[in-house]
Design a protein around this motif. Structure first.
Motif, short mmCIF file in Angstrom:
data_model
loop_
_atom_site.label_atom_id
_atom_site.label_comp_id
_atom_site.label_asym_id
_atom_site.label_seq_id
_atom_site.Cartn_x
_atom_site.Cartn_y
_atom_site.Cartn_z
N ARG A 117 8.32 -6.69 2.32
CA ARG A 117 8.45 -6.95 1.05
C ARG A 117 6.93 -6.36 0.45
O ARG A 117 6.20 -6.05 1.06
CB ARG A 117 8.48 -8.51 0.63
CG ARG A 117 9.88 -9.07 1.01
CD ARG A 117 9.84 -10.27 0.53
NE ARG A 117 11.18 -10.99 0.77
CZ ARG A 117 11.60 -12.34 0.71
NH1 ARG A 117 10.64 -13.12 0.24
NH2 ARG A 117 12.60 -12.85 0.88
N GLY A 118 7.00 -6.03 -0.96
CA GLY A 118 5.91 -5.64 -1.52
C GLY A 118 6.09 -3.82 -1.69
O GLY A 118 7.12 -3.51 -1.45
N VAL A 119 4.86 -3.34 -2.04
CA VAL A 119 4.78 -1.96 -2.13
C VAL A 119 3.90 -1.18 -1.32
O VAL A 119 4.28 -0.73 -0.23
CB VAL A 119 4.47 -1.40 -3.74
CG1 VAL A 119 4.62 -0.11 -3.88
CG2 VAL A 119 5.63 -2.20 -4.72
N VAL A 120 2.60 -1.60 -1.45
CA VAL A 120 1.44 -0.98 -0.56
C VAL A 120 0.52 -1.92 -0.50
O VAL A 120 0.06 -2.51 -1.22
CB VAL A 120 1.03 0.65 -1.06
CG1 VAL A 120 0.15 1.07 -0.03
CG2 VAL A 120 2.02 1.51 -1.54
N TRP A 121 -0.15 -1.92 0.76
CA TRP A 121 -1.23 -2.93 1.10
C TRP A 121 -2.05 -2.49 2.12
O TRP A 121 -1.36 -1.65 3.06
CB TRP A 121 -0.77 -4.21 1.18
CG TRP A 121 -0.09 -4.73 2.37
CD1 TRP A 121 -0.46 -5.18 3.59
CD2 TRP A 121 1.29 -4.42 2.78
NE1 TRP A 121 0.30 -5.26 4.57
CE2 TRP A 121 1.68 -5.01 4.12
CE3 TRP A 121 2.36 -3.95 2.04
CZ2 TRP A 121 2.64 -4.86 4.33
CZ3 TRP A 121 3.78 -3.90 2.63
CH2 TRP A 121 3.66 -4.38 3.89
N CYS A 122 -3.25 -2.75 2.29
CA CYS A 122 -4.18 -2.12 3.29
C CYS A 122 -4.74 -3.47 4.09
O CYS A 122 -5.01 -4.47 3.51
CB CYS A 122 -5.45 -1.67 2.72
SG CYS A 122 -6.62 -0.87 3.97
N GLU A 123 -4.37 -3.18 5.39
CA GLU A 123 -4.74 -4.22 6.40
C GLU A 123 -5.03 -3.72 7.54
O GLU A 123 -4.34 -2.82 8.29
CB GLU A 123 -3.61 -5.21 6.61
CG GLU A 123 -3.82 -6.53 7.68
CD GLU A 123 -2.46 -7.28 7.65
OE1 GLU A 123 -2.71 -8.27 8.01
OE2 GLU A 123 -1.69 -6.95 6.88
N ASP A 124 -6.32 -4.07 8.24
CA ASP A 124 -6.87 -3.73 9.61
C ASP A 124 -6.77 -2.09 9.72
O ASP A 124 -6.27 -1.58 10.88
CB ASP A 124 -5.92 -4.42 10.73
CG ASP A 124 -6.02 -5.74 10.75
OD1 ASP A 124 -7.06 -6.37 10.62
OD2 ASP A 124 -5.09 -6.49 11.14
N GLN A 125 -7.39 -1.48 8.70
CA GLN A 125 -7.47 -0.10 8.97
C GLN A 125 -6.11 0.76 8.86
O GLN A 125 -5.88 1.93 9.50
CB GLN A 125 -8.36 0.54 9.80
CG GLN A 125 -9.69 0.00 9.60
CD GLN A 125 -10.79 0.60 10.58
OE1 GLN A 125 -11.80 0.03 11.07
NE2 GLN A 125 -10.48 1.94 11.04
N GLU A 126 -4.96 0.04 8.27
CA GLU A 126 -3.93 0.51 8.23
C GLU A 126 -3.19 0.49 6.57
O GLU A 126 -3.71 -0.70 6.16
CB GLU A 126 -2.82 0.23 9.21
CG GLU A 126 -2.90 0.60 10.66
CD GLU A 126 -1.84 -0.22 11.38
OE1 GLU A 126 -1.82 0.23 12.58
OE2 GLU A 126 -1.17 -1.27 11.07
N ILE A 127 -2.64 1.45 6.03
CA ILE A 127 -2.12 1.41 4.80
C ILE A 127 -0.59 1.41 4.96
O ILE A 127 0.19 2.18 5.62
CB ILE A 127 -2.40 2.60 4.08
CG1 ILE A 127 -3.67 2.96 4.03
CG2 ILE A 127 -1.57 2.77 2.64
CD1 ILE A 127 -4.29 4.12 3.39
N HIS A 128 -0.03 0.15 4.76
CA HIS A 128 1.27 -0.44 4.85
C HIS A 128 2.24 -0.08 3.71
O HIS A 128 1.74 -0.25 2.51
CB HIS A 128 1.57 -1.68 5.26
CG HIS A 128 0.66 -2.13 6.74
ND1 HIS A 128 1.33 -2.14 7.73
CD2 HIS A 128 -0.54 -2.59 6.76
CE1 HIS A 128 0.36 -2.55 8.61
NE2 HIS A 128 -0.67 -2.96 7.97
#
Length: 235
Positions: A100-111
């Protein structure tokens, strides 16, 4: 102001490159440059200089062009698994089709959620939004620091400069600065904010720029050495 008047293709052994002619009545001679942002050759023609003359000039310098084309870095499209810098730190793009969602950044990854067909656009849109957020926050704080106000901030994909400032207080920045290290982003913002008070590059301007940013020299050197690399991404 130069204005594009014609586009042709220049053929090499392994590739064809757009050849863009621009007429500029203030130019005193034919000027040729490689536009790293779009991998094209731009030829500026002075008044009363024909495109045929311009093309002959280009062909006489074909070896020079070929050498610089070989120096162009390999492009990195926004796709699953690609590694791109975000504020100077490498991040890997991860497609998350069921998330769910669009784009987010977490642990040096762009999801990136959603369909794969939308991945490239969503990454680009997210980076531009992050650039605007980071730039506006820093720019307004620095403008307040020197007692000046910003009329407007525009975020673009500029090809010839990282930032600009008008006498009316309108600022423009390249969204690609979000790919550069924080200190480089901070320097470019400081540079343009300093122009709100000093519309020149004299000693007082550089003194003010140094008060707004502690890494002026290091950041300028980084841009000179690595700036063209930022055009690799999202192409």
């Amino acid at each position: 102001m130069a204005e594009a008047t014609d586009v042709q293709m220049l053929s090499f052994t392994a590739r064809s490159v757009p050849l863009v002619f621009q007429q500029n009545n203030r130019a005193r001679r034919i000027i040729m440059r490689l536009d790293y942002g779009s991998s094209r050759i731009v030829v500026v023609l002075p008044k009363r200089t024909s495109r045929d003359e311009g093309k002959r000039f280009v062909l006489s310098n074909k070896e020079w062009i070929a050498e610089r084309l070989d120096q162009l870095p390999e492009t990195v499209p926004f796709e699953h698994g690609a590694v791109i810098p975000f504020l100077g730190v490498d991040h890997r793009i991860r497609h998350r089709p069921n998330a769910r969602g669009v784009v987010w950044c977490e642990d040096q990854e762009i999801h990136v959620a959603g369909q794969e067909a939308h991945l490239r656009r969503r990454v680009a849109d997210w980076l531009k939004l992050e650039a605007r957020r980071e730039i506006e926050m820093r720019a307004h704080a620095k403008a307040e620091q020197i007692g000046r106000k910003i009329k407007r901030i525009t975020i673009r994909d500029t090809k010839s400069r990282w930032g600009s400032c008008t006498s009316e207080g309108e600022l423009s920045f390249s969204w690609r600065l979000i790919l550069a290290p924080r200190h480089v982003l901070d320097y470019v913002i400081s540079h343009e904010i300093a122009h709100l008070k000093e519309m020149n590059h004299g000693p007082r301007f550089w003194k003010l720029c140094g008060e707004l940013c502690r890494t002026v020299n290091a950041s300028r050197e980084w841009l000179e050495e690595n700036g063209t690399e930022l055009y690799r991404y999202g192409r």
